[in-house]
Design a protein around this motif. Structure first.
Motif, PDB file in Angstrom:
ATOM      1  N   ARG A 202      53.539  92.058  -1.320  1.00  0.00           N
ATOM      2  CA  ARG A 202      52.597  93.000  -0.710  1.00  0.00           C
ATOM      3  C   ARG A 202      52.662  92.988   0.813  1.00  0.00           C
ATOM      4  NH1 ARG A 202      47.056  91.973  -4.215  1.00  0.00           N
ATOM      5  NH2 ARG A 202      48.099  91.152  -6.086  1.00  0.00           N
ATOM      6  N   THR A 203      53.400  92.052   1.398  1.00  0.00           N
ATOM      7  CA  THR A 203      53.547  92.036   2.859  1.00  0.00           C
ATOM      8  C   THR A 203      54.687  92.935   3.331  1.00  0.00           C
ATOM      9  OG1 THR A 203      55.110  90.170   2.997  1.00  0.00           O
ATOM     10  CG2 THR A 203      52.748  89.640   2.854  1.00  0.00           C
ATOM     11  N   LEU A 204      55.525  93.410   2.411  1.00  0.00           N
ATOM     12  CA  LEU A 204      56.617  94.294   2.791  1.00  0.00           C
ATOM     13  C   LEU A 204      56.080  95.592   3.389  1.00  0.00           C
ATOM     14  CD1 LEU A 204      58.848  93.768  -0.373  1.00  0.00           C
ATOM     15  CD2 LEU A 204      59.392  93.017   1.946  1.00  0.00           C
ATOM     16  N   PRO A 205      56.724  96.132   4.437  1.00  0.00           N
ATOM     17  CA  PRO A 205      58.056  95.797   4.962  1.00  0.00           C
ATOM     18  C   PRO A 205      58.036  94.815   6.147  1.00  0.00           C
ATOM     19  CG  PRO A 205      57.339  97.825   5.967  1.00  0.00           C
ATOM     20  CD  PRO A 205      56.215  97.387   5.032  1.00  0.00           C
ATOM     21  N   GLN A 206      56.916  94.156   6.419  1.00  0.00           N
ATOM     22  CA  GLN A 206      56.829  93.303   7.605  1.00  0.00           C
ATOM     23  C   GLN A 206      57.950  92.273   7.697  1.00  0.00           C
ATOM     24  OE1 GLN A 206      54.536  95.676   9.077  1.00  0.00           O
ATOM     25  NE2 GLN A 206      54.693  93.803  10.283  1.00  0.00           N
ATOM     26  N   PRO A 207      58.359  91.604   6.582  1.00  0.00           N
ATOM     27  CA  PRO A 207      59.456  90.644   6.709  1.00  0.00           C
ATOM     28  C   PRO A 207      60.766  91.268   7.187  1.00  0.00           C
ATOM     29  CG  PRO A 207      58.228  90.242   4.696  1.00  0.00           C
ATOM     30  CD  PRO A 207      57.745  91.551   5.242  1.00  0.00           C
ATOM     31  N   LEU A 208      60.999  92.535   6.874  1.00  0.00           N
ATOM     32  CA  LEU A 208      62.209  93.204   7.336  1.00  0.00           C
ATOM     33  C   LEU A 208      62.115  93.514   8.830  1.00  0.00           C
ATOM     34  CD1 LEU A 208      62.939  95.709   4.418  1.00  0.00           C
ATOM     35  CD2 LEU A 208      63.505  93.292   4.613  1.00  0.00           C
ATOM     36  N   ILE A 209      60.943  93.899   9.264  1.00  0.00           N
ATOM     37  CA  ILE A 209      60.723  94.145  10.689  1.00  0.00           C
ATOM     38  C   ILE A 209      60.909  92.850  11.474  1.00  0.00           C
ATOM     39  CG2 ILE A 209      59.001  94.817  12.410  1.00  0.00           C
ATOM     40  CD1 ILE A 209      57.804  96.666  10.209  1.00  0.00           C
ATOM     41  N   ALA A 210      60.363  91.752  10.923  1.00  0.00           N
ATOM     42  CA  ALA A 210      60.487  90.453  11.588  1.00  0.00           C
ATOM     43  C   ALA A 210      61.933  89.995  11.675  1.00  0.00           C
ATOM     44  CB  ALA A 210      59.657  89.409  10.839  1.00  0.00           C
ATOM     45  N   ALA A 211      62.773  90.458  10.750  1.00  0.00           N
ATOM     46  CA  ALA A 211      64.188  90.090  10.753  1.00  0.00           C
ATOM     47  C   ALA A 211      65.019  90.970  11.677  1.00  0.00           C
ATOM     48  CB  ALA A 211      64.747  90.162   9.337  1.00  0.00           C
ATOM     49  N   GLY A 212      64.355  91.906  12.362  1.00  0.00           N
ATOM     50  CA  GLY A 212      65.033  92.724  13.357  1.00  0.00           C
ATOM     51  C   GLY A 212      65.551  94.059  12.880  1.00  0.00           C
ATOM     52  N   LEU A 213      65.211  94.454  11.641  1.00  0.00           N
ATOM     53  CA  LEU A 213      65.674  95.747  11.150  1.00  0.00           C
ATOM     54  C   LEU A 213      64.850  96.880  11.742  1.00  0.00           C
ATOM     55  CD1 LEU A 213      66.421  95.011   7.389  1.00  0.00           C
ATOM     56  CD2 LEU A 213      68.004  95.063   9.315  1.00  0.00           C
ATOM     57  N   ARG A 214      65.469  98.043  11.803  1.00  0.00           N
ATOM     58  CA  ARG A 214      64.844  99.238  12.352  1.00  0.00           C
ATOM     59  C   ARG A 214      64.586 100.243  11.235  1.00  0.00           C
ATOM     60  NH1 ARG A 214      68.945 100.269  17.497  1.00  0.00           N
ATOM     61  NH2 ARG A 214      68.763  98.178  18.424  1.00  0.00           N
ATOM     62  N   ASN A 215      63.815 101.280  11.573  1.00  0.00           N
ATOM     63  CA  ASN A 215      63.554 102.368  10.626  1.00  0.00           C
ATOM     64  C   ASN A 215      63.076 101.832   9.281  1.00  0.00           C
ATOM     65  OD1 ASN A 215      64.583 104.193  12.607  1.00  0.00           O
ATOM     66  ND2 ASN A 215      66.662 103.772  11.896  1.00  0.00           N
ATOM     67  N   CYS A 216      62.204 100.836   9.333  1.00  0.00           N
ATOM     68  CA  CYS A 216      61.732 100.198   8.105  1.00  0.00           C
ATOM     69  C   CYS A 216      60.657 101.041   7.424  1.00  0.00           C
ATOM     70  CB  CYS A 216      61.176  98.804   8.407  1.00  0.00           C
ATOM     71  SG  CYS A 216      62.429  97.651   9.018  1.00  0.00           S
ATOM     72  N   GLY A 217      60.639 100.958   6.113  1.00  0.00           N
ATOM     73  CA  GLY A 217      59.608 101.641   5.345  1.00  0.00           C
ATOM     74  C   GLY A 217      59.417 100.951   4.010  1.00  0.00           C
ATOM     75  N   ALA A 218      58.411 101.376   3.280  1.00  0.00           N
ATOM     76  CA  ALA A 218      58.129 100.797   1.972  1.00  0.00           C
ATOM     77  C   ALA A 218      57.431 101.827   1.109  1.00  0.00           C
ATOM     78  CB  ALA A 218      57.273  99.541   2.099  1.00  0.00           C
ATOM     79  N   GLU A 219      57.526 101.626  -0.206  1.00  0.00           N
ATOM     80  CA  GLU A 219      56.881 102.532  -1.156  1.00  0.00           C
ATOM     81  C   GLU A 219      56.403 101.735  -2.354  1.00  0.00           C
ATOM     82  OE1 GLU A 219      58.183 106.774  -2.175  1.00  0.00           O
ATOM     83  OE2 GLU A 219      58.955 105.570  -3.841  1.00  0.00           O
ATOM     84  N   LEU A 220      55.236 102.095  -2.839  1.00  0.00           N
ATOM     85  CA  LEU A 220      54.637 101.462  -4.008  1.00  0.00           C
ATOM     86  C   LEU A 220      54.860 102.311  -5.244  1.00  0.00           C
ATOM     87  CD1 LEU A 220      52.618  99.436  -5.399  1.00  0.00           C
ATOM     88  CD2 LEU A 220      50.806 101.007  -4.678  1.00  0.00           C
ATOM     89  N   CYS A 221      55.192 101.646  -6.358  1.00  0.00           N
ATOM     90  CA  CYS A 221      55.289 102.299  -7.660  1.00  0.00           C
ATOM     91  C   CYS A 221      54.491 101.471  -8.658  1.00  0.00           C
ATOM     92  CB  CYS A 221      56.746 102.405  -8.096  1.00  0.00           C
ATOM     93  SG  CYS A 221      56.995 103.180  -9.701  1.00  0.00           S
ATOM     94  N   ALA A 222      53.607 102.095  -9.397  1.00  0.00           N
ATOM     95  CA  ALA A 222      52.777 101.374 -10.367  1.00  0.00           C
ATOM     96  C   ALA A 222      52.877 102.047 -11.726  1.00  0.00           C
ATOM     97  CB  ALA A 222      51.327 101.326  -9.899  1.00  0.00           C
ATOM     98  N   PRO A 223      53.944 101.777 -12.481  1.00  0.00           N
ATOM     99  CA  PRO A 223      54.094 102.402 -13.797  1.00  0.00           C
ATOM    100  C   PRO A 223      53.040 101.888 -14.765  1.00  0.00           C
ATOM    101  CG  PRO A 223      55.781 100.742 -13.466  1.00  0.00           C
ATOM    102  CD  PRO A 223      55.061 100.880 -12.160  1.00  0.00           C
ATOM    103  N   PRO A 224      52.603 102.723 -15.687  1.00  0.00           N
ATOM    104  CA  PRO A 224      51.602 102.276 -16.651  1.00  0.00           C
ATOM    105  C   PRO A 224      52.164 101.231 -17.601  1.00  0.00           C
ATOM    106  CG  PRO A 224      52.412 104.459 -17.248  1.00  0.00           C
ATOM    107  CD  PRO A 224      52.976 104.141 -15.901  1.00  0.00           C
ATOM    108  N   VAL A 225      51.384 100.192 -17.836  1.00  0.00           N
ATOM    109  CA  VAL A 225      51.737  99.171 -18.825  1.00  0.00           C
ATOM    110  C   VAL A 225      50.982  99.545 -20.097  1.00  0.00           C
ATOM    111  CG1 VAL A 225      51.836  96.704 -19.344  1.00  0.00           C
ATOM    112  CG2 VAL A 225      51.943  97.487 -16.969  1.00  0.00           C
ATOM    113  N   GLN A 226      51.577 100.411 -20.899  1.00  0.00           N
ATOM    114  CA  GLN A 226      50.928 100.928 -22.108  1.00  0.00           C
ATOM    115  C   GLN A 226      51.477 100.212 -23.328  1.00  0.00           C
ATOM    116  OE1 GLN A 226      51.129 105.143 -22.612  1.00  0.00           O
ATOM    117  NE2 GLN A 226      49.686 105.154 -24.304  1.00  0.00           N
TER     118      GLN A 226
END
Length: 257
Positions: free
Chosen positions: A172-196
């Motif tokens: 849940r801290t993503l993308p902060q670890p990628l930013i801390a590692a020096g990457l640029r143009n960082c982003g993140a997306e959440l997906c929550a598929p139903p557990v049926q």
């Protein structure tokens, strides 16, 4: 702490079935995430923690060169027929397996004891302008619609944490670890598929929890009756939860001057 291949035998038939469910559920999501990076046929790609090999196989149909690594590689042998280079490799210890335009890993980082170190090492293996894509799972028992399922999930997470050092909440801290590692143009997306209940998603969650059942009972975290009730819920078509948060995060290495 144990490593995943010490916690569960990848060659066991039930583990192969669990991995097949994982691929059935998550490959469409992962492939969508990979394709939107703009992957090119000229790229060299690295798949870290390749599992049973489905994503490395998808990369092989899209890119010039693919290297697939894992701590156990028996299930990856068929990839060689596609020209994929298969390596037994520890992302935290072993030398760089090459330099790459694209590096991907799925459900690996949350199980590693030194996650930021792993990310920084992978960043160092990227070519200038290369992309790192990390996918991780962040189970959220507190969102369960049934208390017994929440208890079973909590018990499983405790065992994974004690046995492997897993920390799914790190995802849940993503993308902060990628930013801390020096990457640029960082982003993140959440997906929550139903557990049926009765679906491949529910069957995969149940199978993943079953890996910890005996340890959880022995530790006094949950009773056999409670676990039986939780697994029954995952077979019940009337049951639905949104307790599995899948998070994808990406970033790009800067171009050299």
């Amino acid at each position: 702490m144990a490593q995943w291949h010490e916690f569960v035998d990848p060659a066991d038939v039930t583990e192969r079935q669990r991995l097949a469910l994982l691929e059935q559920v998550f490959d469409p999501i992962s492939i969508r995430n990979i394709d939107r990076t703009g992957i090119k046929s000229s790229w060299s790609c690295l798949e870290v923690g390749a599992g049973a090999g489905s994503i490395a196989r998808a990369l092989a149909s899209r890119a010039r060169e693919v290297v697939a690594t894992d701590l156990t590689i028996d299930l990856l042998a068929p990839l060689s027929e596609l020209g994929v280079k298969v390596l037994r490799h520890d992302v935290l210890v072993d030398d760089a397996p090459g330099t790459f335009d694209f590096i991907h890993c799925r459900y690996v980082m949350e199980h590693l004891p030194a996650r930021q170190t792993a990310i920084e090492r992978m960043v160092s293996w990227l070519k200038p302008g290369g992309t790192l894509l990390i996918e991780g799972g962040a189970p959220t028992p507190e969102l369960s619609s049934r208390p017994v399922v929440a208890r079973a999930m909590e018990a499983a997470l405790t065992i994974y944490g004690q046995g492997l050092g897993s920390e799914p909440r790190w995802v849940r801290t993503l993308p902060q670890p990628l930013i801390a590692a020096g990457l640029r143009n960082c982003g993140a997306e959440l997906c929550a598929p139903p557990v049926q209940g009765g679906t491949a998603m529910a069957n995969w969650v149940s199978a993943t929890m079953r890996l910890t059942d005996e340890r959880a009972i022995a530790a006094g975290l949950i009773t056999p009756e409670e676990l039986a009730s939780a697994h029954a819920a995952y077979r019940d078509p009337s049951f639905v939860d949104y307790t599995w948060l899948g998070i994808a995060a990406w970033g790009q290495k800067g171009e050299t001057s």
